[in-house]
Write an enzyme that holds these catalytic residues in place. Structure first.
Site, PDB file in Angstrom:
ATOM      1  CE  LYS A  54      -3.968  -2.246   2.218  1.00 35.04           C
ATOM      2  NZ  LYS A  54      -4.358  -2.760   3.520  1.00 35.04           N
ATOM      3  CD  GLN A  98      -3.706  -4.294   6.540  1.00 38.68           C
ATOM      4  OE1 GLN A  98      -3.611  -3.258   5.846  1.00 38.68           O
ATOM      5  NE2 GLN A  98      -4.402  -5.515   6.335  1.00 38.68           N
ATOM      6  CG  ASP A 121     -10.306  -0.198   4.905  1.00 39.92           C
ATOM      7  OD1 ASP A 121     -10.189  -0.408   3.664  1.00 39.92           O
ATOM      8  OD2 ASP A 121      -9.472  -0.756   5.570  1.00 39.92           O
TER       9      ASP A 121
END
Ligand code: NDP
Length: 296
Positions: A54, A98, A121
């Site tokens: 990422k 994460q 997200d």
């Protein structure tokens, strides 16, 4: 019939190129550089690989990447304090924590402490609610990637019968919401579904997001259907570790009209969509028009 392969790797490269062009324009015209903060707690090997990837791709499209690697025993209080700092930082337009988090941390609480406008997200309860009521939201990256591939292949999805196997909050449910928003007739199947084979066989669009290697065989696929395989499973085959999806690719590709491979299908789209979401969040935060074709 031999299915068209939906090449997610190539499509993701196109999305990243589009994002990169927008970022260059934001910098030149508005002096703005989108910033994505990624928070990793602990040393889970798979998470470390994702976070590294990422960070690399964020920088490649011209954005700022801020990585926060915290010890596995980080307290909830310290994690929430970091998120509060990132929420308040105008250089940070997107925040990703994460998952999974170590067991002593409350994932729901942590995710819901992120500013919804920076929740790239799309997991914050506000974004979930906005998506399910058809309002503008941040959309979870993996389902957004699947939607982009489907729209690219079909044009309009209106009226198609879609079956999503899997009802997780990160893939199955938001995928179903997006398909419904595009006027599909949507069925969500799961581990308690009766006669899953017959349910799948009714689908013009079949999305498998289960986490069971090659569970969906070709004879569950309606001839000509589009199959989106979200699964990423590592299995031993011929003395090697290989990646396979939730669909038995060989038998399904012989029946389907189009299918995503694993690897190289949905997987690469997820990070590309994370970058697209970060760009969208930056535009929204600054009252600028959103990039076309990169949102739901
Ligand atoms: P979860 O484990 O959270 O959810 C799995 C879902 O599958 C559940 O709803 C479960 O049903 C259902 N299920 C399990 N067994 C069966 C069965 N035998 N028949 C029908 N349904 C079943 O997984 P995720 O949604 O997080 O991930 C799914 C897959 O997608 C995984 O392989 C994961 O690695 C992959 N993934 C890939 C991403 C990418 O970037 N390509 C991103 C995220 C995930 P129930 O609710 O009843 O238990």
């Amino acid at each position: 019939m031999t299915a068209t392969i939906l090449d997610g790797k190539a499509f993701a490269a196109k999305v990243r190129a589009q994002v990169g062009e927008h970022v260059a324009r934001l910098k030149a015209q508005h002096g703005l550089t989108p910033g994505l903060a990624v928070v990793l707690v602990g040393e889970d090997p798979a998470s470390q690989v994702y976070v590294k990837s990422k960070g690399k791709q964020t920088v490649e499209v011209g954005m700022n990447s801020y990585e926060h690697r915290l010890a596995v025993d980080t307290s909830q209080e310290d994690l929430l304090a970091l998120i509060a700092t990132l929420n308040a930082d105008p250089a940070v337009h997107g925040i990703l924590v994460q998952l999974p988090l170590p067991g002593h941390l409350n994932e729901d609480l942590v995710i819901n402490s992120i500013d919804p406008a920076k929740d790239v997200d799309g997991f914050h309860i506000s974004n979930v609610g906005l998506l399910s009521t058809g309002q503008k939201s941040m959309v979870p990256c993996t389902p957004l990637g699947c939607l982009m591939l489907l729209r690219d292949h079909h044009g309009s999805l209106s009226g198609l019968s879609a079956v999503v196997v899997g009802r997780s909050n990160i893939v199955g449910k938001p995928m179903a919401q997006l398909l419904l928003r595009d006027s599909c007739t949507v069925t969500i199947a799961h581990s308690r579904t009766h006669d899953l084979a017959a349910v799948c066989r009714a689908a013009d669009i079949l999305v498998a997001a289960v986490g069971r290697p090659e569970m969906v065989p070709g004879d569950w696929v309606k001839p000509g259907a589009t199959v989106i395989d979200v699964g990423i499973n590592r299995i031993e085959r011929g003395g090697k570790t290989v990646l396979v999806g939730d669909v038995d690719f060989g038998s399904a590709a012989a029946v389907a009209g189009a299918i995503t491979p694993v690897p190289g299908g949905v997987g690469p789209m997820t990070i590309a969509c994370l970058l697209a979401n970060t760009l969208t969040a930056t535009c929204r935060a600054n009252g600028l028009p959103e990039p076309e074709g990169l949102t739901a």
